[in-house]
Scaffold this motif. Structure first.
Motif, PDB file in Angstrom:
ATOM      1  N   PRO A 149       0.802  -1.235   0.000  1.00  0.00           N
ATOM      2  CA  PRO A 149       0.000   0.000   0.000  1.00  0.00           C
ATOM      3  C   PRO A 149       0.830   1.279   0.000  1.00  0.00           C
ATOM      4  N   GLN A 150       2.002   1.273   0.619  1.00  0.00           N
ATOM      5  CA  GLN A 150       2.800   2.491   0.732  1.00  0.00           C
ATOM      6  C   GLN A 150       3.868   2.615  -0.353  1.00  0.00           C
ATOM      7  N   ASP A 151       3.776   1.796  -1.375  1.00  0.00           N
ATOM      8  CA  ASP A 151       4.778   1.821  -2.437  1.00  0.00           C
ATOM      9  C   ASP A 151       4.836   3.172  -3.144  1.00  0.00           C
ATOM     10  N   GLN A 152       6.059   3.573  -3.511  1.00  0.00           N
ATOM     11  CA  GLN A 152       6.261   4.590  -4.532  1.00  0.00           C
ATOM     12  C   GLN A 152       6.527   3.823  -5.832  1.00  0.00           C
ATOM     13  N   VAL A 153       5.673   4.017  -6.828  1.00  0.00           N
ATOM     14  CA  VAL A 153       5.785   3.265  -8.079  1.00  0.00           C
ATOM     15  C   VAL A 153       6.171   4.243  -9.187  1.00  0.00           C
ATOM     16  N   THR A 154       7.287   3.950  -9.862  1.00  0.00           N
ATOM     17  CA  THR A 154       7.845   4.866 -10.857  1.00  0.00           C
ATOM     18  C   THR A 154       8.071   4.132 -12.169  1.00  0.00           C
ATOM     19  N   LEU A 155       7.599   4.725 -13.264  1.00  0.00           N
ATOM     20  CA  LEU A 155       7.936   4.244 -14.602  1.00  0.00           C
ATOM     21  C   LEU A 155       9.173   5.005 -15.062  1.00  0.00           C
ATOM     22  N   ARG A 156      10.226   4.290 -15.386  1.00  0.00           N
ATOM     23  CA  ARG A 156      11.463   4.909 -15.877  1.00  0.00           C
ATOM     24  C   ARG A 156      11.679   4.510 -17.332  1.00  0.00           C
ATOM     25  N   LEU A 157      11.902   5.529 -18.170  1.00  0.00           N
ATOM     26  CA  LEU A 157      12.158   5.297 -19.590  1.00  0.00           C
ATOM     27  C   LEU A 157      13.510   5.880 -19.973  1.00  0.00           C
ATOM     28  N   MET A 158      14.310   5.092 -20.673  1.00  0.00           N
ATOM     29  CA  MET A 158      15.506   5.586 -21.357  1.00  0.00           C
ATOM     30  C   MET A 158      15.285   5.331 -22.842  1.00  0.00           C
ATOM     31  N   THR A 159      15.109   6.408 -23.604  1.00  0.00           N
ATOM     32  CA  THR A 159      14.790   6.292 -25.025  1.00  0.00           C
ATOM     33  C   THR A 159      15.696   7.217 -25.820  1.00  0.00           C
ATOM     34  N   THR A 160      16.339   6.684 -26.849  1.00  0.00           N
ATOM     35  CA  THR A 160      17.168   7.492 -27.741  1.00  0.00           C
ATOM     36  C   THR A 160      16.859   7.115 -29.181  1.00  0.00           C
ATOM     37  N   GLY A 161      16.786   8.132 -30.053  1.00  0.00           N
ATOM     38  CA  GLY A 161      16.485   7.910 -31.460  1.00  0.00           C
ATOM     39  C   GLY A 161      17.747   7.755 -32.288  1.00  0.00           C
ATOM     40  N   HIS A 162      17.717   6.829 -33.254  1.00  0.00           N
ATOM     41  CA  HIS A 162      18.908   6.533 -34.059  1.00  0.00           C
ATOM     42  C   HIS A 162      18.513   6.308 -35.517  1.00  0.00           C
ATOM     43  N   GLY A 163      19.458   6.575 -36.399  1.00  0.00           N
ATOM     44  CA  GLY A 163      19.232   6.432 -37.834  1.00  0.00           C
ATOM     45  C   GLY A 163      18.740   7.735 -38.443  1.00  0.00           C
ATOM     46  N   PHE A 164      19.193   8.019 -39.665  1.00  0.00           N
ATOM     47  CA  PHE A 164      18.745   9.218 -40.374  1.00  0.00           C
ATOM     48  C   PHE A 164      18.825   8.952 -41.868  1.00  0.00           C
ATOM     49  N   GLY A 165      18.274   9.868 -42.638  1.00  0.00           N
ATOM     50  CA  GLY A 165      18.247   9.704 -44.084  1.00  0.00           C
ATOM     51  C   GLY A 165      16.884   9.313 -44.613  1.00  0.00           C
ATOM     52  N   GLY A 166      16.001   8.837 -43.713  1.00  0.00           N
ATOM     53  CA  GLY A 166      14.641   8.517 -44.108  1.00  0.00           C
ATOM     54  C   GLY A 166      13.732   9.724 -43.941  1.00  0.00           C
TER      55      GLY A 166
END
Length: 768
Positions: A307-324
Motif C-alpha cells: 500500500p505504501q509503495d512509490q511506483v515509478t515508470l522509468r524510460l531511457m529512449t534514444t532515437g537513431h538512424g537518419f536519411g529517411g
C-alpha cells in the motif's frame, strides 16, 4: 517528468561546528569505491562482462555513484559517436531451456563440425638455424570428451587423449630450403552428429543502469580524460555482493580506454527501491508499417505490491538512424505519450535541444546538432513518471507507451529507438530532505566552463534536489566566500519528490584572485533536514581575464557554407546583463574589426551562431572556416583567441563553439602600471601554427604591432624569391591564414613591412 542526470562532483568536506548548527550535525557515512573496469580499450562492436564485489546486502547506502571515465589512448580517442550501455546482470534462480545441437564430442570443451586426430603421438618439424638441420618437436596431447548418453546428452561419458593431425611436415636443407614433405594423416575422424536436445540454463535478468554516447574524439590528444558520474542509488538492491556488470559498445572502430567505478556512501536513501521489473528493452524499428513499433511496445499490467509503495515508470529512449522521412529517428523531434488504463497521462518530448552547449567541446564532428534524446559526449537522460497516485485505490493498472504516428517512406534508411522501460517499487524514507546536487556558478570545474568564470555582481546558481516525500516549497540556504561571513537566502518555490531545480542566489561581489565558495541547504519547508549527507559543497573559483585597456578590439572572420547564411551575431553585456553593443547580419566570409570603448567593470562578450549552430568551424566539404579574437588595443593582453590551442587540443579548432560562446572579461584601467599618456611598447613576435605547416595550411599570428597600421605581408622561398604578397592592416595580422598549397616542402620566410620597419621569421612547410 524528465529527470536530468547531472555530472555530479562528489566533495567530502569536514565543516567547523560554527558553520553547522549543533542539532543537525551528522556524520557522513563511510564510503567505498569498487573498480569494475580498468583501462579497457574498446576496439570493436561487442560487450564485455566483469564481476564487481560490492558491499553486502545488509548495508544501506544513501547514495551510489557510477563513475564512467574515458581516456584517450596513444593515437587519440575514437573518431565517432558510439552508444555504450551499462547493465547489471542478476541471477533469478529460475531454469529454462533451449533446443540446441547436442555434441558427440568436444576438444578441450570446444565444439566443431569435424576433427581429424591421431590416437598415437605425432610431431612437427622445423628448421634449426643454429645447427642448420631439421629438428622434430613432439605435439602435446589434448583431451577429447565424448557424449554418448541420449538421456543426458550434455554429460561427458568418456574421454581419451589425442594428438594433432592433418598437416604437413617438411625436411630442410642446410640453407633452410624445403627439400621434402610428408603428410601427418592421423587415424580417426570425429563428426559432430545431428542430435538435438534441450539445454537448461539459468535465467539472468539484465537491467540497464546507464547509457552514454561517446564524443567525436579525433581532436582529443593522448591521455585526455573525463569522468561522467551517474546517480544509480535506485539500483542498490541489485548492486550488492558479487554482481556481474555488462557494458555494450556499438562502435565499429577503436574507442577509448574505459574505467568504471562505483562509489557507495553509507546511509539511508531517500527512495529505497526493493524491486523492479524490465519490460521494454531493445532496438525496435520506427515507422515501418510492415513491422509497427506497437508490436514491441505491448501494454503492461503493473500490480501494486504494498500500500505504501512509490511506483515509478522509468524510460531511457534514444532515437537513431537518419536519411529517411523527417531524418528520423536521430534528428526528428517527436512527442510520445504514456497511457494509464488507456488514457493519456504524460507526454514525452523526446529531444535534446542543448547539444550546442555541451561542455565537452569542441569535438571533431557534428556534436552541436540537437538529437532525439541524446548528445555526443554526454550521458543519456532518463524520464521518470510517478504512477503512485493511480494505484492508491487499485490493485493494478495498465501502462502503455504510445509513439507519435510516423511512417518512413524510405525503409532503406532505418529509423529506430533504443528503449529501456522499467518499473521501480520503492519506499520513501524522508518527509523533509533537500540535497545540494551542484554549484554551477561560480565554479572552475571543466564541466561548468560554459558559464564560468563569473563577474563580481553576478548571481550564483545552484542545483537542489528534493529528497523528501513532501513537496519542497521553502528552503533556507547558507553560503559564503572562503572563510568569510555567512550569508542566508530564503527560497520559495515548488520541487516535487525526487526532482531537481536550479536556484539563483542573490548577487555577490566576488573578489579578485583564487577563492572558494561554500553552499549549504538547510531547513527544508522550515523543518529540520532529516539527512545532511550531500547538503554542503565547496568549490574553487577565479575571476575572468583582466585588461588595463579601455579599448577592446574584436577581430572576426565569418565562415562560408554554400547555401546557408553564417548566422553569426555578437553582444557585449555589462555586469547587470544589459546589452551595450550588438551587431549581426554579417556577409559570409566577411572580415570584421570592431572596437569597444569600455568603462571599468566586468563584461561578457557573447557570440552566437543562429544558423547551423556550429560556430565558425563548419566541417562540410567546400566550406571555409572563420575565427575570432578579443584583445587590448595598444596592449599585449589577449582575452580570447579561437586560433590558439586550448585544453591540450589542436590550434584553431576553438572556433567550433556550438550555438554560442560566452567570454567574460574585466576592464580595470586603474590597475595600469603606466600612465595612459605613456605609450605601451612590446617587442613584436611572429608565430606560425602549426610549424611545420600541415597540408599547406597554417595560421600566422603577430603580436606587439601598433593598431591598424598599413603593412605589407610577404612569403619568401629559401632563396629569397617572393612567392606571395598582400597589403594588409596590422590588425589583420592578429590571426591570418597562410596557404602554401602547391609549394614544395622546405624552409620559407615571413617578411612584414610597416612604418619603415621590417620583421622576419623562418618557418617550415610540409607539402604532405
Amino acid at each position: 517528468m524528465k529527470t536530468t542526470l547531472y555530472f555530479l562532483s562528489i566533495v567530502l568536506i569536514s565543516f567547523a561546528a560554527c558553520f553547522l548548527p549543533k542539532e543537525i550535525i551528522a556524520e557522513r557515512g563511510d564510503s567505498v569505491t569498487v573498480n569494475v573496469f580498468n583501462k579497457y580499450l574498446w576496439t570493436w562492436y561487442g560487450s564485455q562482462n566483469r564481476w564487481g564485489v560490492f558491499p553486502s546486502k545488509d548495508k544501506r547506502h544513501e547514495r551510489i555513484f557510477m563513475n564512467f571515465k574515458l581516456t584517450c589512448p596513444k593515437g587519440g580517442c575514437g573518431e565517432w559517436d558510439y552508444t555504450m550501455r551499462i547493465y547489471a546482470r542478476t541471477k533469478t534462480g529460475r531454469i529454462d531451456s533451449s533446443l540446441v545441437d547436442a555434441p558427440s564430442f568436444t576438444k578441450a570443451g570446444a565444439v566443431s563440425d569435424s576433427l581429424r586426430i591421431s590416437l598415437k603421438p605425432t610431431f612437427k618439424t622445423k628448421f634449426n638455424a643454429s645447427t642448420k638441420k631439421t629438428d622434430t618437436v613432439a605435439n602435446a596431447p589434448f583431451q577429447i570428451y565424448y557424449y554418448k548418453n541420449d538421456q543426458q546428452p550434455f554429460n561427458i561419458t568418456d574421454s581419451t587423449p589425442a594428438y594433432e593431425a592433418a598437416y604437413w611436415n617438411y625436411a630442410y636443407s642446410s640453407t633452410g630450403a624445403k627439400i621434402d614433405s610428408s603428410f601427418v594423416a592421423g587415424d580417426s575422424t570425429l563428426l559432430k552428429g545431428t542430435r538435438k536436445a534441450y539445454k537448461p540454463f539459468e535465467i539472468i535478468n539484465e537491467t540497464e543502469i546507464g547509457r552514454f554516447i561517446t564524443p567525436y574524439g579525433k581532436w582529443h590528444n593522448e591521455n585526455w580524460n573525463y569522468t561522467w558520474i551517474y546517480d544509480v542509488t535506485d539500483y542498490a538492491h541489485i548492486l550488492r555482493d558479487s554482481t556481474e556488470i555488462k557494458v555494450f559498445y556499438d562502435g565499429w572502430s577503436q574507442g577509448s580506454l574505459f574505467d568504471l567505478d562505483f562509489t557507495f556512501i553509507e546511509g539511508i536513501p531517500a527512495r529505497e527501491t526493493y524491486e523492479h521489473k524490465v519490460f521494454w528493452s531493445g532496438n525496435p524499428t520506427y515507422g515501418d508499417p510492415n513491422n509497427p513499433i506497437e508490436n514491441f511496445l505491448k501494454t503492461q499490467s503493473i500490480p501494486r505490491l504494498h500500500p505504501q509503495d512509490q511506483v515509478t515508470l522509468r524510460l531511457m529512449t534514444t532515437g537513431h538512424g537518419f536519411g529517411g522521412t523527417d531524418n528520423a529517428a536521430e534528428f526528428s523531434q517527436k512527442t510520445h505519450k504514456i497511457l494509464v488504463n488507456g488514457e493519456e497521462m504524460f507526454e514525452q518530448y523526446l529531444w535534446r535541444g542543448d547539444c550546442g552547449q555541451n561542455p565537452i567541446y569542441p569535438q571533431a564532428g557534428t556534436w552541436y546538432y540537437n538529437r532525439a534524446g541524446w548528445c555526443p559526449g554526454d550521458i543519456v537522460q532518463y524520464w521518470d513518471y510517478h504512477l503512485t497516485r493511480f494505484l492508491t485505490s487499485a490493485d493494478s493498472i495498465r501502462v502503455g507507451y504510445q509513439m507519435e504516428p510516423y511512417e518512413n517512406m524510405n525503409l532503406g534508411q532505418r529509423a529506430s529507438y533504443i528503449i529501456e522501460g522499467q518499473i521501480l517499487y520503492s519506499k520513501a524514507n524522508y518527509v523533509n530532505n533537500a540535497s545540494l546536487e551542484a554549484i554551477k556558478m561560480p565554479n572552475n570545474a571543466y564541466r561548468f566552463r560554459r558559464m564560468n568564470p563569473v563577474c563580481s555582481g553576478q548571481k550564483p546558481v545552484i542545483i537542489v534536489k528534493n529528497q523528501g516525500i513532501a513537496t519542497l516549497s521553502a528552503l533556507r540556504i547558507r553560503y559564503k566566500i572562503d572563510n568569510g561571513e555567512d550569508k542566508y537566502f530564503l527560497w520559495a518555490g515548488n520541487i516535487p519528490f525526487m526532482e531537481e531545480a536550479e536556484i539563483e542566489l542573490p548577487a555577490l561581489g566576488f573578489p579578485s584572485g583564487d577563492h572558494t565558495f561554500t553552499v549549504q541547504v538547510i531547513e527544508p519547508n522550515g523543518k529540520l533536514d532529516e539527512s545532511v549527507i550531500g547538503d554542503t559543497k565547496t568549490v574553487s573559483f577565479t575571476n575572468p581575464k583582466q585588461t588595463t585597456a579601455g579599448k577592446i578590439a574584436l577581430f572576426l572572420k565569418t565562415d562560408i557554407v554554400s547555401g546557408i547564411p553564417n548566422g553569426i551575431r555578437y553582444e557585449v553585456q555589462d555586469s547587470e546583463g544589459y546589452v551595450i553593443k550588438e551587431r549581426g547580419n554579417f556577409q559570409d566570409g566577411a572580415s570584421i574589426r570592431d572596437t569597444f570603448d569600455l568603462e571599468d567593470g566586468c563584461y561578457k562578450f557573447i557570440i552566437y551562431d543562429e544558423a547551423l549552430g556550429d560556430g565558425l568551424y563548419p566541417i562540410f566539404q567546400g566550406s571555409t572556416r572563420g575565427f575570432y579574437s578579443l584583445r587590448e588595443v595598444g596592449g599585449s593582453t589577449i582575452i580570447f583567441n579561437s586560433q590558439a590551442a586550448n585544453y591540450g587540443q589542436p590550434a584553431a579548432i576553438y572556433a567550433s563553439f556550438g550555438d554560442r560562446e560566452i567570454i567574460p572579461f574585466i576592464v580595470n584601467r586603474k590597475a595600469a602600471s603606466v600612465n595612459e599618456s605613456t605609450p605601451i611598447t612590446q617587442t613584436p613576435e611572429i608565430r606560425v601554427m602549426p610549424n611545420p605547416t600541415r597540408a599547406g595550411i597554417s595560421t600566422l599570428q603577430v603580436s606587439g604591432l601598433p593598431h591598424d597600421v598599413p603593412a605589407t605581408l610577404q612569403i619568401l622561398s629559401s632563396i629569397g624569391e617572393v612567392i606571395y604578397q598582400e597589403q594588409v592592416s596590422t590588425t589583420d595580422l592578429d590571426s591570418i591564414p597562410l596557404h602554401l598549397k602547391g609549394q614544395s616542402s622546405g624552409a620559407y620566410f615571413i617578411r612584414i613591412k610597416y612604418e619603415e620597419k621590417t620583421l622576419h621569421s623562418k618557418f617550415m612547410h610540409s607539402a604532405d
